[in-house]
Design an enzyme around this catalytic site. Structure first.
Site, mmCIF file in Angstrom:
data_model
loop_
_atom_site.group_PDB
_atom_site.id
_atom_site.type_symbol
_atom_site.label_atom_id
_atom_site.label_comp_id
_atom_site.label_asym_id
_atom_site.label_seq_id
_atom_site.Cartn_x
_atom_site.Cartn_y
_atom_site.Cartn_z
ATOM 1 N N GLY A 103 0.815 -1.221 0.000
ATOM 2 C CA GLY A 103 0.000 0.000 0.000
ATOM 3 C C GLY A 103 0.844 1.264 0.000
ATOM 4 O O GLY A 103 2.069 1.221 -0.014
ATOM 5 N N ARG A 156 -6.243 3.815 18.527
ATOM 6 C CA ARG A 156 -5.637 5.052 19.036
ATOM 7 C C ARG A 156 -6.227 5.545 20.351
ATOM 8 O O ARG A 156 -5.517 6.052 21.206
ATOM 9 C CB ARG A 156 -5.767 6.163 17.983
ATOM 10 C CG ARG A 156 -4.870 5.953 16.794
ATOM 11 C CD ARG A 156 -5.047 7.089 15.806
ATOM 12 N NE ARG A 156 -4.403 6.798 14.546
ATOM 13 C CZ ARG A 156 -4.789 7.288 13.378
ATOM 14 N NH1 ARG A 156 -5.822 8.113 13.317
ATOM 15 N NH2 ARG A 156 -4.147 6.969 12.276
ATOM 16 N N CYS A 164 -2.224 11.481 10.688
ATOM 17 C CA CYS A 164 -1.177 12.288 10.052
ATOM 18 C C CYS A 164 -1.253 13.770 10.410
ATOM 19 O O CYS A 164 -0.238 14.402 10.724
ATOM 20 C CB CYS A 164 -1.245 12.114 8.537
ATOM 21 S SG CYS A 164 -2.919 12.135 7.876
ATOM 22 N N SER A 197 -2.735 11.947 -0.987
ATOM 23 C CA SER A 197 -2.045 10.706 -0.622
ATOM 24 C C SER A 197 -2.492 10.204 0.748
ATOM 25 O O SER A 197 -2.354 9.026 1.046
ATOM 26 C CB SER A 197 -0.533 10.898 -0.658
ATOM 27 O OG SER A 197 -0.174 12.041 0.085
ATOM 28 N N GLY A 198 -3.060 11.102 1.553
ATOM 29 C CA GLY A 198 -3.605 10.693 2.858
ATOM 30 C C GLY A 198 -4.775 9.740 2.711
ATOM 31 O O GLY A 198 -5.141 9.050 3.666
ATOM 32 N N LYS A 251 -10.855 13.020 15.232
ATOM 33 C CA LYS A 251 -9.566 12.379 15.534
ATOM 34 C C LYS A 251 -8.557 13.421 15.992
ATOM 35 O O LYS A 251 -7.842 13.226 16.968
ATOM 36 C CB LYS A 251 -9.000 11.690 14.272
ATOM 37 C CG LYS A 251 -9.644 10.381 13.910
ATOM 38 C CD LYS A 251 -8.986 9.893 12.608
ATOM 39 C CE LYS A 251 -9.792 8.800 11.948
ATOM 40 N NZ LYS A 251 -9.299 8.512 10.591
ATOM 41 N N ARG A 253 -9.680 18.572 2.271
ATOM 42 C CA ARG A 253 -8.835 17.907 1.265
ATOM 43 C C ARG A 253 -8.567 18.871 0.118
ATOM 44 O O ARG A 253 -9.504 19.499 -0.401
ATOM 45 C CB ARG A 253 -9.569 16.663 0.738
ATOM 46 C CG ARG A 253 -8.715 15.779 -0.155
ATOM 47 C CD ARG A 253 -7.727 14.947 0.611
ATOM 48 N NE ARG A 253 -8.364 13.898 1.393
ATOM 49 C CZ ARG A 253 -7.717 13.197 2.322
ATOM 50 N NH1 ARG A 253 -6.442 13.426 2.583
ATOM 51 N NH2 ARG A 253 -8.350 12.274 3.002
ATOM 52 N N HIS A 280 0.693 17.666 4.048
ATOM 53 C CA HIS A 280 -0.443 18.344 4.674
ATOM 54 C C HIS A 280 0.016 19.706 5.189
ATOM 55 O O HIS A 280 1.096 19.825 5.768
ATOM 56 C CB HIS A 280 -0.946 17.551 5.889
ATOM 57 C CG HIS A 280 -1.687 16.291 5.539
ATOM 58 N ND1 HIS A 280 -1.974 15.907 4.253
ATOM 59 C CD2 HIS A 280 -2.208 15.335 6.349
ATOM 60 C CE1 HIS A 280 -2.643 14.757 4.283
ATOM 61 N NE2 HIS A 280 -2.790 14.389 5.531
HETATM 62 P P1 A2P Z 1 -3.229 -5.511 -1.207
HETATM 63 O O1 A2P Z 1 -2.293 -4.704 -2.056
HETATM 64 O O2 A2P Z 1 -2.959 -6.988 -1.283
HETATM 65 O O3 A2P Z 1 -4.676 -5.152 -1.403
HETATM 66 P P2 A2P Z 1 -3.706 1.580 0.483
HETATM 67 O O4 A2P Z 1 -4.224 2.225 1.735
HETATM 68 O O5 A2P Z 1 -2.618 2.360 -0.156
HETATM 69 O O6 A2P Z 1 -4.793 1.254 -0.469
HETATM 70 O O7 A2P Z 1 -3.015 0.166 0.950
HETATM 71 C C1 A2P Z 1 -3.686 -0.811 1.705
HETATM 72 C C2 A2P Z 1 -2.726 -1.931 2.065
HETATM 73 O O8 A2P Z 1 -3.398 -2.818 2.964
HETATM 74 C C3 A2P Z 1 -2.303 -2.792 0.891
HETATM 75 O O9 A2P Z 1 -0.997 -3.268 1.110
HETATM 76 C C4 A2P Z 1 -3.301 -3.934 0.930
HETATM 77 O O10 A2P Z 1 -2.852 -5.132 0.342
HETATM 78 C C5 A2P Z 1 -3.388 -4.135 2.439
HETATM 79 N N1 A2P Z 1 -4.601 -4.860 2.824
HETATM 80 C C6 A2P Z 1 -5.881 -4.522 2.581
HETATM 81 N N2 A2P Z 1 -6.720 -5.463 3.115
HETATM 82 C C7 A2P Z 1 -5.943 -6.394 3.701
HETATM 83 C C8 A2P Z 1 -6.200 -7.604 4.410
HETATM 84 N N3 A2P Z 1 -7.433 -8.043 4.640
HETATM 85 N N4 A2P Z 1 -5.131 -8.326 4.847
HETATM 86 C C9 A2P Z 1 -3.881 -7.901 4.636
HETATM 87 N N5 A2P Z 1 -3.568 -6.755 3.960
HETATM 88 C C10 A2P Z 1 -4.580 -6.012 3.509
#
Ligand code: A2P
Length: 344
Positions: A22, A111, A142, A172-173, A220, A242, A249
């Site tokens: 992610g 949190r 953040c 990006s947040g 938050k 946003r 930010h």
């Molecule tokens: P994946 O790439 O396999 O979906 P972002 O906030 O940038 O979208 O990133 C979310 C991150 O959290 C990604 O790495 C995503 O993996 C991971 N993720 C989302 N759901 C799960 C889950 N159920 N188990 C493990 N990782 C998860």
């Protein structure tokens, strides 16, 4: 000599990154590469969607593992950095903590739990040992993190009577989805993540609305500020917005102090504060901006001036990279401080 001896004897830790594919997860990997923690092994986790793919990290290819209930069993992981969404943290943080790892969680899920410390290392590293209650340390929101670095020394020296936050937050947040909405929106495509176009627009809504009329992001900032500063009755309010910026930010912060102050003393105090850089010279047109804060770790402050509408007040402008200091860097700093406390 003694130092070298100590290093040689220092334990090497096993570190996991959950959500490694992610937006924040990838930055975890970059910051870990930069900061070189005493780690013997790294394990990368994500959802079934990306399990089996490989990620280049620390000069070698790592296979992404699927996060399951048994995924941590027998691996002996010491620290797990989580940024995989609130739902994933809620279910898996306790499971991973039960396996013996300390979870440093970037979601909002834990949190406000009284048994979970909420930490900005420059501000309240002393709260870290409370992780022993649940095995979890929470990384703040953040927008809250950057404000805390600037406000803590002022709270100590002058006392905080009231704080008003107005934020200008990068896409990006909102993760990969938020980022794509701006990128594609600039080409005229409809948004997928946000309710309205973010390109050429400003959205006075971050996260969902609550019964109070505030958004969850605003709530938050209010609650987390009180917890981190250990001022449960602090009068604080927020409007979070946003803006079409990819990284960084910005925040306009208005503060009323309990005690009298001199503007020059506030500036001096900030110049001596760890993690903070003062960019404040109106004659030369110097002030913090997200474009230049992007991809750096400090929190920047400027536009410092007396608020003449109250007895002891200031206004200032505060900027930081929301994915670095606002998320990944702060979490890795928590891991570094945790290790330092273990080794002490
Ligand atoms: P994946 O790439 O396999 O979906 P972002 O906030 O940038 O979208 O990133 C979310 C991150 O959290 C990604 O790495 C995503 O993996 C991971 N993720 C989302 N759901 C799960 C889950 N159920 N188990 C493990 N990782 C998860």
């Amino acid at each position: 000599m003694q130092d070298r001896e100590h290093k040689r004897n220092m334990k090497q830790y096993k570190i996991a990154v959950v959500g490694a594919t992610g937006m924040v997860g990838r930055m975890f990997l970059r910051v870990l590469e930069e900061r070189k923690l005493p780690a013997s092994e790294y394990f990368l986790f994500a959802s079934a969607r990306s399990a089996g793919t490989t990620v280049e990290f620390m000069g070698k290819k790592h296979t992404v593992r699927e996060l399951t209930e048994d995924a941590f069993k027998g691996l002996g992981i010491d620290i797990a950095l989580f940024s995989a969404g609130g739902g994933t943290s809620k279910v898996f943080a306790p499971i991973v903590a039960a396996s013996g790892a300390v979870v440093i969680d970037n979601s909002s899920t834990w949190r406000m739990d009284p048994d979970v410390p909420l930490v900005v290392p420059e501000v309240n590293a002393h709260a870290i040992p409370e992780y022993k209650k649940k095995g979890i340390i929470a990384n703040p929101n953040c927008s809250t993190i950057q404000a805390m670095v600037a406000l803590k020394p002022l709270a100590v020296k002058y006392g905080l009577k009231r704080v008003v936050y107005s934020t200008y937050q990068a896409v990006s947040g909102a993760g990969m989805g938020g980022y794509s909405d701006l990128e594609n929106g600039l080409k005229g495509e409809a948004p997928k993540k946000f309710a309205y176009p973010i390109a050429f627009n400003v959205l006075p809504q971050i996260d969902v609305f609550l019964d109070t009329g505030y958004t969850k992001e605003e709530q938050k900032m209010i609650e987390e500020s009180r917890k981190i500063l250990e001022l449960p009755n602090l009068r604080v309010t927020a409007t979070t917005v946003r803006v079409p910026v990819f990284h960084g930010h910005s925040e306009s912060i208005n503060v009323e102090f309990e005690k009298p102050f001199e503007v020059a003393d506030v500036r001096k105090l900030w110049e001596e504060t760890e993690g903070l850089i003062v960019q404040d010279d109106t004659e030369k047109g110097i002030y913090p901006m997200p474009l230049y804060a992007a991809d750096t770790d400090p929190v920047y402050v400027g536009r410092l001036r007396r608020d003449f509408s109250v007895e002891n007040g200031i206004n200032f402008w505060c900027v930081a990279d929301n994915i670095r200091k606002g998320a990944a860097t702060n979490a890795v700093q928590i891991a570094q401080e945790l290790i330092r406390q273990w080794e002490a």
